[in-house]
Scaffold this active site. Structure first.
Site, mmCIF file in Angstrom:
data_model
loop_
_atom_site.group_PDB
_atom_site.id
_atom_site.type_symbol
_atom_site.label_atom_id
_atom_site.label_comp_id
_atom_site.label_asym_id
_atom_site.label_seq_id
_atom_site.Cartn_x
_atom_site.Cartn_y
_atom_site.Cartn_z
ATOM 1 N N LYS A 120 0.829 -1.214 0.000
ATOM 2 C CA LYS A 120 0.000 0.000 0.000
ATOM 3 C C LYS A 120 0.855 1.251 0.000
ATOM 4 O O LYS A 120 0.507 2.248 -0.631
ATOM 5 C CB LYS A 120 -0.992 -0.006 1.174
ATOM 6 C CG LYS A 120 -2.083 -1.068 0.996
ATOM 7 C CD LYS A 120 -3.348 -0.800 1.782
ATOM 8 C CE LYS A 120 -4.415 -1.809 1.371
ATOM 9 N NZ LYS A 120 -5.658 -1.698 2.084
ATOM 10 N N LYS A 203 -4.953 -10.048 -6.222
ATOM 11 C CA LYS A 203 -6.118 -10.320 -5.382
ATOM 12 C C LYS A 203 -7.288 -9.415 -5.789
ATOM 13 O O LYS A 203 -7.073 -8.246 -6.106
ATOM 14 C CB LYS A 203 -5.729 -10.021 -3.925
ATOM 15 C CG LYS A 203 -6.731 -10.443 -2.889
ATOM 16 C CD LYS A 203 -6.389 -9.873 -1.500
ATOM 17 C CE LYS A 203 -6.867 -8.450 -1.342
ATOM 18 N NZ LYS A 203 -7.206 -8.031 0.023
ATOM 19 N N LYS A 206 -11.473 -4.466 -2.811
ATOM 20 C CA LYS A 206 -12.582 -3.519 -2.915
ATOM 21 C C LYS A 206 -12.092 -2.085 -3.061
ATOM 22 O O LYS A 206 -12.828 -1.233 -3.526
ATOM 23 C CB LYS A 206 -13.538 -3.672 -1.736
ATOM 24 C CG LYS A 206 -13.011 -3.154 -0.408
ATOM 25 C CD LYS A 206 -14.137 -3.105 0.602
ATOM 26 C CE LYS A 206 -13.785 -3.905 1.826
ATOM 27 N NZ LYS A 206 -12.576 -3.437 2.505
HETATM 28 P P1 ATP Z 1 -9.028 -3.190 0.728
HETATM 29 O O1 ATP Z 1 -8.929 -3.372 -0.749
HETATM 30 O O2 ATP Z 1 -9.869 -2.038 1.149
HETATM 31 O O3 ATP Z 1 -7.712 -3.280 1.443
HETATM 32 P P2 ATP Z 1 -10.144 -5.843 0.923
HETATM 33 O O4 ATP Z 1 -11.099 -6.041 -0.187
HETATM 34 O O5 ATP Z 1 -8.862 -6.600 0.896
HETATM 35 O O6 ATP Z 1 -9.908 -4.328 1.224
HETATM 36 P P3 ATP Z 1 -10.620 -6.012 3.748
HETATM 37 O O7 ATP Z 1 -11.581 -5.124 4.423
HETATM 38 O O8 ATP Z 1 -9.184 -5.663 3.885
HETATM 39 O O9 ATP Z 1 -10.960 -6.157 2.223
HETATM 40 O O10 ATP Z 1 -10.855 -7.497 4.145
HETATM 41 C C1 ATP Z 1 -12.031 -8.022 4.681
HETATM 42 C C2 ATP Z 1 -11.972 -9.524 4.713
HETATM 43 O O11 ATP Z 1 -12.149 -10.046 3.393
HETATM 44 C C3 ATP Z 1 -10.643 -10.088 5.207
HETATM 45 O O12 ATP Z 1 -10.905 -11.219 5.999
HETATM 46 C C4 ATP Z 1 -9.932 -10.481 3.950
HETATM 47 O O13 ATP Z 1 -9.006 -11.511 4.147
HETATM 48 C C5 ATP Z 1 -11.090 -10.935 3.084
HETATM 49 N N1 ATP Z 1 -10.786 -10.778 1.670
HETATM 50 C C6 ATP Z 1 -10.513 -9.608 1.040
HETATM 51 N N2 ATP Z 1 -10.287 -9.817 -0.269
HETATM 52 C C7 ATP Z 1 -10.413 -11.159 -0.471
HETATM 53 C C8 ATP Z 1 -10.267 -11.997 -1.616
HETATM 54 N N3 ATP Z 1 -9.955 -11.500 -2.796
HETATM 55 N N4 ATP Z 1 -10.463 -13.327 -1.473
HETATM 56 C C9 ATP Z 1 -10.782 -13.838 -0.262
HETATM 57 N N5 ATP Z 1 -10.910 -13.101 0.857
HETATM 58 C C10 ATP Z 1 -10.722 -11.784 0.769
#
Ligand code: ATP
Ligand code: LTN
Length: 344
Positions: A120, A203, A206
Site C-alpha cells: 500500500k 487479489k 474492494k
Molecule cells: P481493501 O482493498 O480495502 O484493502 P479488501 O477487499 O482486501 O480491502 P478487507 O476489508 O481488507 O478487504 O478485508 C475483509 C476480509 O475479506 C478479510 O478477511 C480479507 O481476508 C477478506 N478478503 C478480502 N479480499 C479477499 C479476496 N480476494 N479473497 C478472499 N478473501 C478476501
C-alpha cells in the site's frame, strides 16, 4: 486456599471488514460466509473497522455511508444480531487506546516487514504515507485481543497480520504476565484468495479497482455480475481443470469461485466440466451460481435498509455489548502495565 480459575466461557471469534469500498464476492467467500457459519459455534463479535479505513486517503461522507452499508451487508449475508455482536470499531474507544498501548511494545521492524504495508505504501507518494498505515496491524491486534478471541475468520491475505497479533500477544504476556488469549487464524479451505477478474495475477480488492471488470460486488445487479464473469481474463487453452500454473490463473480462479460457492469437491467439479465445450460454458455456469448466491443477500439488504434507523439501533446495541467485554480487558491491561488507577 482454593485456586481461583477464570470463569468458563464459550470460545470466541472476532473479525472485521473495512468500510473502504464496495464489498466484493471475495470478501464474502473469504470472510463473511465463514462468519455466518461459525456464529453458531462461537460467541461472535463482528465489527466494521472504520478506524482502519482512514489509514489511506479517504472521503469522510463516503466513510459514513459505507460504514452503515457494510453493517447492513453483514446482516444480509446471514449474521444474526440476536446471537452475534455487530458493532462499529470507532464506537468503542478501547480499540484506539489498546492500539496505543500495544504500539509501545511493538518493535518497528515487525511493522516494516508487513507485505500489506509495503504494497500500500508503494502505491502512494512517499510523503503522504501515514504513520497509521504502518501501525495498522497493531490496531488490528488490539481489535482481536480486546475480545480475547480464540479464532479469527479471515481470507488468506490476513495470515501475516494474524501472525503479528499472536507474536504481540505472546510478547505482552511474557513482559507483563498472562493477559491475552493467543488467537488462531481460521482460513476457509476454498475461496480464501479470490483473484481479480480483469487480472488474475492480483487479489480481488474492494479499494484498488483497476477497471470496471475487476470485481463482482455483492450489490451488483445480476446482468452486471454476469457480464463481469463473461469478460473474465482467461488463457487461450480449453482444458477446465484446477491448476497452479500462473498462465492458467484465470480459469483456476473461476473454478475456485465455483468451488467456494457450491461446496462441491474438486474432483466432482472437474468431472462436471469434462464435457464442457470451452471456457464460455464454465463462465456461464459460474455466473448462474453467482447470481443465485447474490440474490438472497441483495433481497435481505434492500429489506434491512428500508429503515436506516434499524441498522443504527442494532449498532448501538452491539456497541453496548462489545464495550463491556472490551473494557474488562483494557482494565486488566492498564493494571498489568502499571498505570495508576483513577480514583472514582
Ligand atoms: P481493501 O482493498 O480495502 O484493502 P479488501 O477487499 O482486501 O480491502 P478487507 O476489508 O481488507 O478487504 O478485508 C475483509 C476480509 O475479506 C478479510 O478477511 C480479507 O481476508 C477478506 N478478503 C478480502 N479480499 C479477499 C479476496 N480476494 N479473497 C478472499 N478473501 C478476501
Ligand atoms: N486487516 C483486516 C481488517 C481487520 C480485521 C480486524 C480482521 C481489522 N481488524 C480484526 C480480523 C480481525 C483486513 O481484512 N484487511
Amino acid at each position: 486456599m482454593s485456586e481461583t480459575r477464570p470463569p468458563q466461557r464459550n470460545k470466541r471469534v472476532l473479525s472485521g471488514v473495512q468500510p473502504s469500498g464496495n464489498l466484493t464476492i471475495g470478501n464474502y467467500l473469504g470472510a463473511l460466509k465463514q462468519w455466518a457459519r461459525e456464529q453458531h459455534n462461537y460467541e461472535s463479535f463482528f465489527c466494521v473497522v472504520d478506524l482502519h479505513a482512514i489509514t489511506v486517503p479517504y472521503d469522510p461522507a463516503t466513510l459514513r455511508a459505507k460504514t452503515r452499508e457494510v453493517a447492513a451487508l453483514y446482516l444480509a449475508c446471514g449474521i444474526d444480531p440476536a446471537i452475534s455482536t455487530v458493532f462499529v470499531q470507532s464506537h468503542i474507544p478501547a480499540h484506539s487506546e489498546l492500539a496505543w498501548l500495544l504500539n509501545c511494545v511493538t518493535p518497528l521492524g515487525w511493522l516494516y516487514r508487513m507485505t500489506q504495508f509495503k504494497d500500500k505504501a508503494a502505491k502512494q507518494q512517499a510523503e503522504s504515507v501515514s504513520a497509521g498505515l504502518l501501525n495498522y496491524p497493531v490496531l488490528m491486534a488490539a481489535d482481536i485481543l480486546l475480545y480475547q478471541a480464540d479464532a479469527v475468520p479471515v481470507g488468506d491475505d490476513q495470515r501475516q497480520h494474524l501472525e503479528l497479533t499472536r507474536d504481540l500477544a505472546q510478547r505482552f504476556n511474557h513482559l507483563f504476565g498472562e493477559t491475552f488469549t493467543i488467537p488462531e487464524p481460521m482460513i476457509p479451505p476454498a475461496g480464501a484468495r479470490i483473484r481479480a477478474l480483469d487480472d488474475p495475477t492480483v487479489k480481488m480488492s474492494k479499494s484498488e479497482v483497476s477497471s470496471e471488470y475487476h470485481a463482482v460486488y455483492l450489490l451488483d445487479p445480476p446482468d452486471k455480475a454476469r457480464k463481469k464473469i463473461m469478460r473474465a481474463v482467461t488463457d487461450s487453452g480449453r482444458e477446465i481443470r484446477f491448476s497452479d500454473d500462473p498462465e492458467r490463473a484465470g480459469v483456476n480462479n473461476l473454478l475456485e469461485l465455483y468451488e467456494a460457492m457450491t461446496g462441491e469437491t474438486r474432483e466432482a467439479i472437474e468431472a462436471h466440466f469434462a464435457t464442457a465445450r470451452g471456457y464460455g460454458d464454465l463462465k456461464k455456469e459460474v455466473a448462474d451460481v453467482l447470481i443465485a448466491t447474490l440474490e438472497p443477500i441483495q433481497a435481505r439488504y434492500h429489506e434491512l435498509t428500508r429503515d436506516v434507523s434499524y441498522i443504527d439501533g442494532l449498532l448501538a446495541e452491539g456497541a453496548a455489548r462489545a464495550r463491556v467485554v472490551a473494557n474488562a480487558t483494557l482494565d486488566l491491561v492498564r493494571e498489568r502495565m502499571g498505570f495508576l488507577k483513577a480514583r472514582t
